[in-house]
Design a protein around this motif. Sequence first.
Motif, PDB file in Angstrom:
ATOM      1  N   ILE A  53     -10.711  -3.256  -3.981  1.00  0.00           N
ATOM      2  CA  ILE A  53     -10.187  -2.326  -2.980  1.00  0.00           C
ATOM      3  C   ILE A  53     -10.757  -0.939  -3.259  1.00  0.00           C
ATOM      4  CG2 ILE A  53      -8.111  -1.185  -2.093  1.00  0.00           C
ATOM      5  CD1 ILE A  53      -6.572  -3.747  -2.919  1.00  0.00           C
TER       6      ILE A  53
ATOM      7  N   PHE B 158      -9.330  -5.267  -8.038  1.00  0.00           N
ATOM      8  CA  PHE B 158      -8.793  -5.719  -6.751  1.00  0.00           C
ATOM      9  C   PHE B 158      -9.837  -5.794  -5.644  1.00  0.00           C
ATOM     10  CE2 PHE B 158      -5.032  -3.780  -8.833  1.00  0.00           C
ATOM     11  CZ  PHE B 158      -4.193  -4.880  -8.835  1.00  0.00           C
TER      12      PHE B 158
ATOM     13  N   VAL C 192       0.842  -1.203   0.000  1.00  0.00           N
ATOM     14  CA  VAL C 192       0.000   0.000   0.000  1.00  0.00           C
ATOM     15  C   VAL C 192       0.878   1.254   0.000  1.00  0.00           C
ATOM     16  CG1 VAL C 192      -1.664   1.319   1.386  1.00  0.00           C
ATOM     17  CG2 VAL C 192      -1.973  -1.147   1.083  1.00  0.00           C
TER      18      VAL C 192
ATOM     19  N   LEU D  96      -1.435  -5.299  -1.668  1.00  0.00           N
ATOM     20  CA  LEU D  96      -2.782  -5.154  -2.231  1.00  0.00           C
ATOM     21  C   LEU D  96      -3.486  -6.509  -2.265  1.00  0.00           C
ATOM     22  CD1 LEU D  96      -2.163  -2.604  -5.114  1.00  0.00           C
ATOM     23  CD2 LEU D  96      -2.918  -2.175  -2.781  1.00  0.00           C
TER      24      LEU D  96
ATOM     25  N   ARG E 196      -7.300  -7.323  -0.651  1.00  0.00           N
ATOM     26  CA  ARG E 196      -8.365  -7.336  -1.653  1.00  0.00           C
ATOM     27  C   ARG E 196      -9.453  -8.340  -1.298  1.00  0.00           C
ATOM     28  NH1 ARG E 196      -4.753 -10.019  -6.144  1.00  0.00           N
ATOM     29  NH2 ARG E 196      -5.159 -12.195  -5.684  1.00  0.00           N
TER      30      ARG E 196
ATOM     31  N   VAL F 219      -6.244   4.636   0.525  1.00  0.00           N
ATOM     32  CA  VAL F 219      -6.566   3.226   0.294  1.00  0.00           C
ATOM     33  C   VAL F 219      -7.292   2.707   1.530  1.00  0.00           C
ATOM     34  CG1 VAL F 219      -5.629   0.937  -0.242  1.00  0.00           C
ATOM     35  CG2 VAL F 219      -4.465   2.991  -1.097  1.00  0.00           C
TER      36      VAL F 219
END
Length: 100
Positions: A76, A74, A12, A42, A46, A29
């Motif tokens: 995310i 992802f 990240v 990530l 996810r 994020v």
Amino acid sequence: MADLSISGKMKVKTLKANFKEEYGSTLRVYVGKKFADDDATLASIRKEDAKGGEVKINGKMLVGNFEKKILEEFGIRIQVASPDDSKLADDSITLTASGK
């Protein structure tokens, strides 16, 4: 502006630093409603059903499209914010414009 490649192996903090260096704006994020741990990859944050893989972005991409693409690939949730992280960038401007 060069393209930026984003993969699940990326941490990240690396994603945020690369994004800031490339476009000048701040990247937030999230994991759920909280900010993601900077040392997490990530892939580790996810969603289970996310495709993963690699995403390439460039400065001409709109903020809203970039946020949607990361969510689709992802699972995310991210938000692009102003360079000083005081407010969110408008979804209808380019990533390059978001850092100005």
